[in-house]
Design a protein around this motif. Structure first.
Motif, PDB file in Angstrom:
ATOM      1  N   ASP A   1      31.736  39.929  23.795  1.00 38.57           N
ATOM      2  CA  ASP A   1      33.059  39.872  23.144  1.00 38.57           C
ATOM      3  C   ASP A   1      32.983  39.948  21.628  1.00 38.57           C
ATOM      4  O   ASP A   1      33.999  40.162  20.960  1.00 38.57           O
TER       5      ASP A   1
ATOM      6  N   GLU B   1      33.914  43.515  20.787  1.00 38.23           N
ATOM      7  CA  GLU B   1      35.328  43.773  21.059  1.00 38.23           C
ATOM      8  C   GLU B   1      36.207  43.168  19.966  1.00 38.23           C
ATOM      9  O   GLU B   1      37.149  43.809  19.477  1.00 38.23           O
TER      10      GLU B   1
ATOM     11  N   ARG C   1      30.803  36.252  32.303  1.00 34.80           N
ATOM     12  CA  ARG C   1      30.783  36.970  31.029  1.00 34.80           C
ATOM     13  C   ARG C   1      30.226  38.386  31.198  1.00 34.80           C
ATOM     14  O   ARG C   1      30.684  39.332  30.569  1.00 34.80           O
TER      15      ARG C   1
ATOM     16  N   ILE D   1      39.543  43.230  24.443  1.00 33.15           N
ATOM     17  CA  ILE D   1      39.402  41.798  24.185  1.00 33.15           C
ATOM     18  C   ILE D   1      39.871  40.988  25.391  1.00 33.15           C
ATOM     19  O   ILE D   1      39.204  40.047  25.847  1.00 33.15           O
TER      20      ILE D   1
ATOM     21  N   PHE E   1      37.969  39.852  28.597  1.00 31.30           N
ATOM     22  CA  PHE E   1      37.255  38.573  28.637  1.00 31.30           C
ATOM     23  C   PHE E   1      38.273  37.457  28.940  1.00 31.30           C
ATOM     24  O   PHE E   1      38.557  36.603  28.105  1.00 31.30           O
TER      25      PHE E   1
ATOM     26  N   GLN F   1      37.828  33.665  28.200  1.00 32.29           N
ATOM     27  CA  GLN F   1      37.592  33.184  26.846  1.00 32.29           C
ATOM     28  C   GLN F   1      38.855  32.941  26.028  1.00 32.29           C
ATOM     29  O   GLN F   1      38.813  32.195  25.056  1.00 32.29           O
TER      30      GLN F   1
END
Length: 239
Positions: free
Chosen positions: A14, A17, A53, A177, A180, A183
């Motif tokens: 991430d 990203e 992840r 983004i 994920f 997150q």
């Protein structure tokens, strides 16, 4: 084996990203081959699991239409800029032979970002030294040094040396983004709140992109710092 035009190094899944996915998307749209090598699985993060992840990174890679994505499995928080880690990056650089490398911010809130920046810079130089020997799948690799190393800007504000217009690719950045899911803000999540899962974090990402875009008179931008002076032979290449 795929030769990449741009190779992005990221301490965590991430990072790329959040920091430079608009730039990635804009160059893929121009026909360039781009790949990401994540150093860790982000296993020390407050939310999610290493397995999740990796799945999220794969989903984000599809959104960005990457030509390659790998995870080196370094220990989150504990990896260092030392010989063992340098050699693994050199293998990746020599494998993909990128012209340009994008790497973590030179300094940031998370110590891994600065470490990742330094490790990438060191490895890019060392990869050009032919007396450093590496093998991949039992075959000795040729020396290769990228022409340019640029560092994307992450959480902490750093005055950029240049800004890339990502306005046409803003939604692609956001989609990558949000791949994920573990997150970022989810009102249904029962996991602990983290720095980046706060509902104000993604608006901050947009505000930063608008700020950098404003500097070059566009809507959205991503900022980068350089390791050496940028040169050009045509002033009309500037926007």
């Amino acid at each position: 084996m795929t030769k990449l035009d741009i190779l992005v190094f990221a301490a965590h899944p991430d990072d790329a990203e959040l920091g430079c996915s608009g730039t990635i998307a804009s160059h893929v749209a121009r026909g360039h081959k781009v790949g990401i090598v994540d150093f860790t699985q982000g296993e020390m993060g407050t939310r999610g699991t290493p397995e999740l992840r990796l799945q999220e990174a794969d989903a984000a890679g599809k959104i960005l239409q990457l030509s390659a994505r790998e995870n080196l499995g370094f220990k989150d928080v504990y990896f260092q800029n030392d010989e063992a880690h340098q050699l693994k990056l050199i293998e990746m650089i020599r494998k993909y032979k990128p012209e340009i490398v994008l790497a973590n911010a030179v300094a940031d809130r998370h110590p891994d970002h600065g470490k990742g920046s330094s490790l990438a810079s060191t490895a890019c130089f060392m990869s050009g030294l032919r007396k450093i020997e590496t093998e991949l799948d039992g075959v000795q690799q040729e020396a290769w040094r990228p022409k340019f190393v640029y560092h994307y800007i992450q959480n902490n504000y750093i005055e950029p040396d240049f800004v890339v217009d990502i306005t046409p690719f803003w939604q692609t950045k956001i989609d990558s983004i949000l791949a994920f899911q573990s997150q970022f803000y989810d009102p249904k999540s029962e996991e602990p709140v983290s720095f980046i899962s706060d509902p104000d974090f993604l608006p901050f990402i947009e505000a930063r992109a608008r700020e950098f875009g404003h500097k070059i008179l566009v809507k959205y931008g991503e900022g980068f710092t350089v390791e050496r002076m940028i040169g050009m032979d045509n002033l009309f290449d500037l926007i």
